[in-house]
Design an enzyme around this catalytic site. Structure first.
Site, PDB file in Angstrom:
ATOM      1  N   THR A  28     137.645 -28.504  52.446  1.00 22.71           N
ATOM      2  CA  THR A  28     138.096 -29.702  51.740  1.00 22.71           C
ATOM      3  C   THR A  28     137.572 -30.954  52.435  1.00 22.71           C
ATOM      4  O   THR A  28     137.480 -30.978  53.660  1.00 22.71           O
ATOM      5  CB  THR A  28     139.639 -29.752  51.730  1.00 22.71           C
ATOM      6  N   GLY A  29     137.240 -31.968  51.655  1.00 24.78           N
ATOM      7  CA  GLY A  29     136.886 -33.255  52.237  1.00 24.78           C
ATOM      8  C   GLY A  29     135.556 -33.790  51.746  1.00 24.78           C
ATOM      9  O   GLY A  29     134.837 -33.141  50.986  1.00 24.78           O
ATOM     10  N   SER A  30     135.218 -34.976  52.230  1.00 21.90           N
ATOM     11  CA  SER A  30     134.027 -35.669  51.739  1.00 21.90           C
ATOM     12  C   SER A  30     132.732 -34.949  52.106  1.00 21.90           C
ATOM     13  O   SER A  30     131.795 -34.898  51.295  1.00 21.90           O
ATOM     14  CB  SER A  30     134.003 -37.104  52.278  1.00 21.90           C
ATOM     15  N   THR A  31     132.657 -34.378  53.302  1.00 21.42           N
ATOM     16  CA  THR A  31     131.451 -33.645  53.693  1.00 21.42           C
ATOM     17  C   THR A  31     131.348 -32.344  52.915  1.00 21.42           C
ATOM     18  O   THR A  31     130.259 -31.950  52.475  1.00 21.42           O
ATOM     19  CB  THR A  31     131.450 -33.379  55.211  1.00 21.42           C
ATOM     20  N   ASP A  81     133.536 -25.742  56.216  1.00 19.83           N
ATOM     21  CA  ASP A  81     134.533 -26.811  56.155  1.00 19.83           C
ATOM     22  C   ASP A  81     134.157 -27.914  57.137  1.00 19.83           C
ATOM     23  O   ASP A  81     133.354 -27.704  58.048  1.00 19.83           O
ATOM     24  CB  ASP A  81     135.926 -26.260  56.479  1.00 19.83           C
ATOM     25  N   GLY A  82     134.755 -29.064  56.963  1.00 17.37           N
ATOM     26  CA  GLY A  82     134.531 -30.186  57.859  1.00 17.37           C
ATOM     27  C   GLY A  82     135.579 -30.254  58.949  1.00 17.37           C
ATOM     28  O   GLY A  82     136.349 -29.312  59.167  1.00 17.37           O
ATOM     29  N   LYS A  94     141.913 -30.895  62.251  1.00 12.50           N
ATOM     30  CA  LYS A  94     141.693 -30.919  60.812  1.00 12.50           C
ATOM     31  C   LYS A  94     143.016 -31.262  60.126  1.00 12.50           C
ATOM     32  O   LYS A  94     144.069 -31.145  60.719  1.00 12.50           O
ATOM     33  CB  LYS A  94     141.181 -29.561  60.313  1.00 12.50           C
ATOM     34  N   GLU A 103     143.428 -24.256  54.732  1.00 12.83           N
ATOM     35  CA  GLU A 103     142.176 -24.164  55.474  1.00 12.83           C
ATOM     36  C   GLU A 103     142.279 -23.117  56.580  1.00 12.83           C
ATOM     37  O   GLU A 103     141.348 -22.327  56.789  1.00 12.83           O
ATOM     38  CB  GLU A 103     141.818 -25.532  56.064  1.00 12.83           C
ATOM     39  N   LYS A 121     132.213 -37.543  64.353  1.00 15.83           N
ATOM     40  CA  LYS A 121     133.352 -36.630  64.533  1.00 15.83           C
ATOM     41  C   LYS A 121     133.320 -35.893  65.866  1.00 15.83           C
ATOM     42  O   LYS A 121     134.287 -35.223  66.228  1.00 15.83           O
ATOM     43  CB  LYS A 121     133.399 -35.607  63.390  1.00 15.83           C
TER      44      LYS A 121
END
Length: 218
Positions: A28-31, A81-82, A94, A103, A121
């Site tokens: 999940t997320g922008s990346t 995942d990011g 996370k 996740e 990050k």
């Protein structure tokens, strides 16, 4: 490169770890959204995906990728995942998007965890980014008091309900030098669903989008 371009580069680089005919774990997320865009280019070559959030599930389906229930698969070859922070041991914080529990579940059933981030990050010590803790609503105050005893400054994340119907406490001012120990201590508190420390199940491969390209750490 802009920060978003670095995220995109990392997301597309993860495509090389996707095997033909496989079911892919998707975070999940922008990346990760960039990775989902990349994954759509080979949607006819994979069986589908297991998703860690409602948001990712919706995006996968919009792009024509079949989404399987986690309970219907025995395991996954790869999970992409990011992270909000990641240290030199590939331990992560996370949960900025409140999907930490799902996740962790998808990561647990995956043989390989590919973490995709931009270079902002990477940190030496985890904790500058507030540490998310998913809690059952009736335990919020108790858990918050216990987190203070562990040296943190917890804040209730207003207006956020997780996909599981729970609350998030964000723990500020933590310098996390022993992530595995802290993960165990917080997870042992009654009412905690899980903490957003991914130390026992860290990343196997880290792909970092940087101004001069994607860097790989294992």
């Amino acid at each position: 490169m802009t920060q978003d371009e670095m995220k995109k580069a990392a997301g597309w680089a993860a495509l090389e770890y996707v095997e033909v005919g496989s079911i892919v774990g998707v975070g999940t997320g922008s990346t990760v959204n960039h990775f989902i865009d990349a994954l759509a280019t080979m949607k006819d070559d994979i069986k589908g995906a297991v998703s860690s959030s409602v948001a990712s599930t919706e995006k996968l389906k919009e792009l024509g990728i079949e989404v399987f229930d986690c309970n219907d698969v025995a395991g996954l070859d790869v999970y992409v995942d990011g992270a909000d922070e990641i240290n030199g041991l590939n331990e992560m914080i996370k949960g900025g998007g409140a999907a930490l529990t799902r996740e962790k579940i998808v990561a647990a059933i995956s043989d390989k965890f590919i973490c995709i981030v931009d270079n902002t990050k990477q940190v030496d010590i985890l904790g500058e980014f507030p540490l998310p803790v998913e809690v059952i609503p009736m335990a919020r105050s108790y858990v918050a008091r216990e987190l203070v005893k562990l040296g943190g400054d917890p804040a209730y994340r207003e207006g956020v309900v997780t996909d599981n119907g729970n609350m998030i406490l964000d723990v500020h001012n933590m310098k996390i030098t022993n992530a595995k120990e802290l993960e165990d201590k917080i997870n042992a508190l009654p009412g905690v669903v899980t903490v957003g420390l991914f130390a026992h199940r860290g990343a196997d491969v880290l792909l970092v989008g940087a101004p001069d390209g994607v860097k790989k750490f294992v």
